[in-house]
Design an enzyme around this catalytic site. Structure first.
Site, PDB file in Angstrom:
ATOM      1  N   ARG A 228    -139.264  26.125  35.209  1.00  0.00           N
ATOM      2  CA  ARG A 228    -140.363  26.354  34.278  1.00  0.00           C
ATOM      3  C   ARG A 228    -140.987  24.996  33.951  1.00  0.00           C
ATOM      4  NH1 ARG A 228    -140.130  30.863  35.701  1.00  0.00           N
ATOM      5  NH2 ARG A 228    -140.004  32.788  34.465  1.00  0.00           N
ATOM      6  N   GLU A 256    -149.558  25.731  31.567  1.00  0.00           N
ATOM      7  CA  GLU A 256    -149.744  26.621  32.717  1.00  0.00           C
ATOM      8  C   GLU A 256    -150.520  27.855  32.289  1.00  0.00           C
ATOM      9  OE1 GLU A 256    -146.770  29.302  35.327  1.00  0.00           O
ATOM     10  OE2 GLU A 256    -146.285  27.160  35.381  1.00  0.00           O
ATOM     11  N   HIS A 275    -147.462  28.535  40.663  1.00  0.00           N
ATOM     12  CA  HIS A 275    -146.387  29.421  40.222  1.00  0.00           C
ATOM     13  C   HIS A 275    -146.281  30.649  41.131  1.00  0.00           C
ATOM     14  CE1 HIS A 275    -143.922  30.796  36.471  1.00  0.00           C
ATOM     15  NE2 HIS A 275    -143.333  31.139  37.596  1.00  0.00           N
ATOM     16  N   VAL A 276    -146.053  30.380  42.395  1.00  0.00           N
ATOM     17  CA  VAL A 276    -145.970  31.452  43.391  1.00  0.00           C
ATOM     18  C   VAL A 276    -144.561  31.591  43.965  1.00  0.00           C
ATOM     19  CG1 VAL A 276    -148.404  31.290  44.025  1.00  0.00           C
ATOM     20  CG2 VAL A 276    -146.733  29.863  45.231  1.00  0.00           C
TER      21      VAL A 276
END
Length: 311
Positions: A228, A256, A275-276
């Site tokens: 994260r 984000e 963020h994939v």
């Protein structure tokens, strides 16, 4: 045996992947409108944007919420008290581990620069460090890190493992391995050439890689974050990148989504993906399999897999 009612988000692919299950009624609900039933046995919120909608569960009796992510750090402030929630362990480890390895390889071998050269029709031969022979530190040793470790096994790296508590554990190959505790963080960072972060976001891990921790890394070390964004202090990382001392490959950022004007975009030695990590073709069949297992466990009177809140 009474029928179960399971709500799914509108994505038709998930419903098709689950297939027909005898004695189960599937209904569609994105948690952005009134509940389709007064009572739902299992609620599966949308993959993206689901946390803020969880307050709607106060309007319905729910036996289990099946989250579609492993991480659930933003859930407790929205989930009504006492509602059980299971995370999606077993679903995202494969995809996230693949991306972690791809980011490490791309950053080590200069792929971003070569892609830019290709766009400019420029042939510029340069040598970069291998992944082979590097000292790799895995920070966190749950399912994602174990999957990363398994994929690193053919790359001739030297792996050190670090987690909240020191222990001996077994890797996915069934071999005993030593896991060091967080109290050794700075000492282990000082020995690392590649650091891969795969810890949950908690109060203990927020800012885990701050200025002092980043300073402990040797020059030219690579930080790969598939955990994260707030696990890394963004301002401290920007300072190290701008100084040219460290490199980073990030699938997650803080903030984000990363705003277009954010200074992180303009840092050298940086590769960013949006963020994939878990969002690939591997997700859908694993998510469907987990939901089917939860249905069977509920029918048989067993507790759910991956229960992390409530219950």
């Amino acid at each position: 045996m009474s029928a179960l009612t399971v709500s799914l988000p509108t994505d038709p692919g998930l419903r098709e992947a689950i297939g027909d299950v005898e004695g189960v009624e599937f209904v569609t609900w994105d948690l952005d409108s009134d509940a389709p039933r007064e009572r739902l046995d299992i609620v599966v919120p949308p993959y993206w944007g689901g946390a803020r909608r969880l307050a709607r569960l106060a309007e319905v009796r729910v036996r289990l919420v099946q989250w579609q992510s492993i991480g659930y750090d933003n859930v407790p402030r929205h989930l009504p008290a006492g509602v059980p929630l299971a995370n999606a362990a077993t679903v995202h480890e494969t995809s996230t581990a693949e991306l972690a390895l791809a980011l490490a390889l791309a950053a080590q071998r200069g792929i971003p620069g070569f892609v830019r050269d290709g766009d400019a029709h420029r042939w510029d031969l340069r040598s970069y460090p291998s992944l082979a022979d590097r000292r790799v530190l895995l920070v966190g040793y749950g399912g994602v890190s174990k999957a990363i470790e398994a994929r690193l096994s053919g790359f001739e790296t030297r792996i050190t493992r670090l987690a909240r508590t020191a222990r001996e554990e077994r890797n996915l190959a069934g071999e005993p391995v030593q896991v060091h505790g967080f109290e050794e963080l700075h000492a282990r960072l000082a020995e690392a050439e590649v650091v891969i972060l795969a810890v949950p976001l908690t109060e203990e891990t927020r800012g885990l890689l701050g200025a002092a921790a980043l300073a402990a890394l040797p020059d030219d070390a690579l930080v790969v974050n598939v955990a994260r964004g707030p696990v890394v202090d963004t301002a401290a990382l920007v300072a190290e990148l701008r100084a040219g001392r460290l490199r980073a490959a990030l699938d997650v950022t803080d903030p984000e989504p990363l705003p277009a004007e954010h200074e992180l975009w303009d840092c050298p030695n940086l590769l960013v993906t949006p963020h994939v990590g878990g969002d690939s073709s591997a997700m859908l069949p694993r998510m469907a399999a987990l939901i089917r297992r939860q249905i069977e466990r509920m029918r048989s009177g067993e507790g759910p897999e991956n229960l992390v809140l409530g219950g």
